[in-house]
Design an enzyme around this catalytic site. Structure first.
Site, mmCIF file in Angstrom:
data_model
loop_
_atom_site.group_PDB
_atom_site.id
_atom_site.type_symbol
_atom_site.label_atom_id
_atom_site.label_comp_id
_atom_site.label_asym_id
_atom_site.label_seq_id
_atom_site.Cartn_x
_atom_site.Cartn_y
_atom_site.Cartn_z
ATOM 1 N N TYR A 1 -3.101 -0.368 9.999
ATOM 2 C CA TYR A 1 -2.970 -0.706 8.572
ATOM 3 C C TYR A 1 -1.578 -0.342 8.074
ATOM 4 C CZ TYR A 1 -4.463 -0.841 3.638
ATOM 5 O OH TYR A 1 -4.600 -1.135 2.288
ATOM 6 N N SER B 1 0.856 -1.191 0.000
ATOM 7 C CA SER B 1 0.000 0.000 0.000
ATOM 8 C C SER B 1 0.889 1.237 0.000
ATOM 9 C CB SER B 1 -0.861 0.001 1.274
ATOM 10 O OG SER B 1 -1.374 1.276 1.560
HETATM 11 C C1 GCO Z 1 -6.880 5.177 3.750
HETATM 12 C C2 GCO Z 1 -7.014 4.357 2.501
HETATM 13 C C3 GCO Z 1 -5.675 3.790 2.077
HETATM 14 C C4 GCO Z 1 -5.817 3.159 0.720
HETATM 15 C C5 GCO Z 1 -4.611 2.476 0.216
HETATM 16 C C6 GCO Z 1 -3.524 3.445 -0.066
HETATM 17 O O1 GCO Z 1 -7.731 5.068 4.631
HETATM 18 O O2 GCO Z 1 -5.896 5.938 3.812
HETATM 19 O O3 GCO Z 1 -7.945 3.311 2.686
HETATM 20 O O4 GCO Z 1 -5.242 2.906 3.054
HETATM 21 O O5 GCO Z 1 -6.837 2.220 0.743
HETATM 22 O O6 GCO Z 1 -4.183 1.470 1.087
HETATM 23 O O7 GCO Z 1 -2.451 2.729 -0.646
#
Ligand code: GCO
Length: 261
Positions: free
Chosen positions: A157, A144
């Site tokens: 994340y 990501s």
């Molecule tokens: C967020 C987004 C990101 C994108 C993606 C970016 O909340 O910032 O969901 O996480 O989905 O992963 O690369």
């Protein structure tokens, strides 16, 4: 174009029932791969297989949780037997929970890391055994932009996707000698169900992303097709431990003032 052909290859795509996973799976199918799709939601799997079959793709579905190593081991064995081998693995299954690091329950943080980082480790470790025997294999981890940058509310994340970038490099280091290429794809901001909550018109974040992205738009899932086929094919046989960012240029720039074109 033989270099990009996936004929006679079986591709296991985790989380391939929707969103970016489905778009990458379709790209691999168009290049000739047979699809082995995992998911955890029966109705999504049913709809996804109906779509794949309507397009004439050879696709099979398997419902299991990538974080359950015991069940995953049984399923990978079953998949391998039924499909006569797994040649390409796309670790795409992932979740996100958006909450301040101050208040996010540890259980939520742990869940995101479990699915987005431990899951890819579990499936890679299971699938690599046959790739080592075959002295050939492709593993593609879906990282990501948050493998590189943080932002408010996505600490779990970003930690998981940052870890997945380094797991990609480490598995590449350990398994390149078996002619197994482990690489990653780092999507920028894409128009999917995962980003729907932050993409609605009028949401300041929507304008922010468009202003921060040199291409001036959100990515569309089919924008990932080329990178997926490249990393799954012979064309990437000397590419190891690389993350290809498909992000419209957002990671290349500090952005520009509002009065600049
Ligand atoms: C967020 C987004 C990101 C994108 C993606 C970016 O909340 O910032 O969901 O996480 O989905 O992963 O690369």
């Amino acid at each position: 174009m033989e270099l990009f052909s996936l004929k006679n290859k079986n591709a296991l795509i985790t989380g391939g029932t929707h969103g970016l996973g489905m778009a990458m799976a379709e790209a691999l199918a168009i290049a000739g791969a047979k699809l082995l799709i995992t998911g955890t939601t029966p109705h999504k799997m049913k709809d996804a297989l109906a779509y794949y079959h309507s397009k004439g793709y050879d696709a099979r579905g398997y419902l299991f949780d990538v974080t359950d190593e015991t069940e995953a081991a049984k399923q990978v064995e079953k998949i391998t037997a039924e499909a006569s081998g797994i040649h390409i693995l796309v670790n795409n299954a992932g979740i996100i929970k958006r909450e301040s690091a101050l208040t996010m329950p540890v259980s939520d943080f742990r869940k995101v890391v479990d699915v987005d980082l431990v899951g890819p480790f579990i499936i890679s470790q299971l699938v690599v055994k046959q790739m080592i025997e075959r002295k050939e294999g492709k593993i593609i981890n879906i990282c990501s932009m948050m493998s590189e940058l943080g932002r408010n509310s996505v600490s779990a994340y970003a930690a998981a996707k940052g870890g997945l970038k380094m797991l990609t490099r480490n598995l590449a280091t350990e398994w390149a000698k078996y002619n197994i290429q482990v690489n990653g794809i780092g999507p920028g901001y894409f128009a999917t169900s995962q980003t729907e909550p932050i993409r609605v018109d009028g949401n300041p974040f929507n304008e922010f992303i468009i202003s921060r992205t040199p291409a001036g738009r959100w990515g569309n899932p089919e924008d990932l097709a080329g990178a997926a086929v490249f990393l799954a094919s012979k064309a990437s046989d000397f590419v190891n431990g690389q993350i290809i960012y498909v992000d419209g240029g957002i990671l290349a720039t500090i952005g520009k003032p509002s009065n600049e074109e």
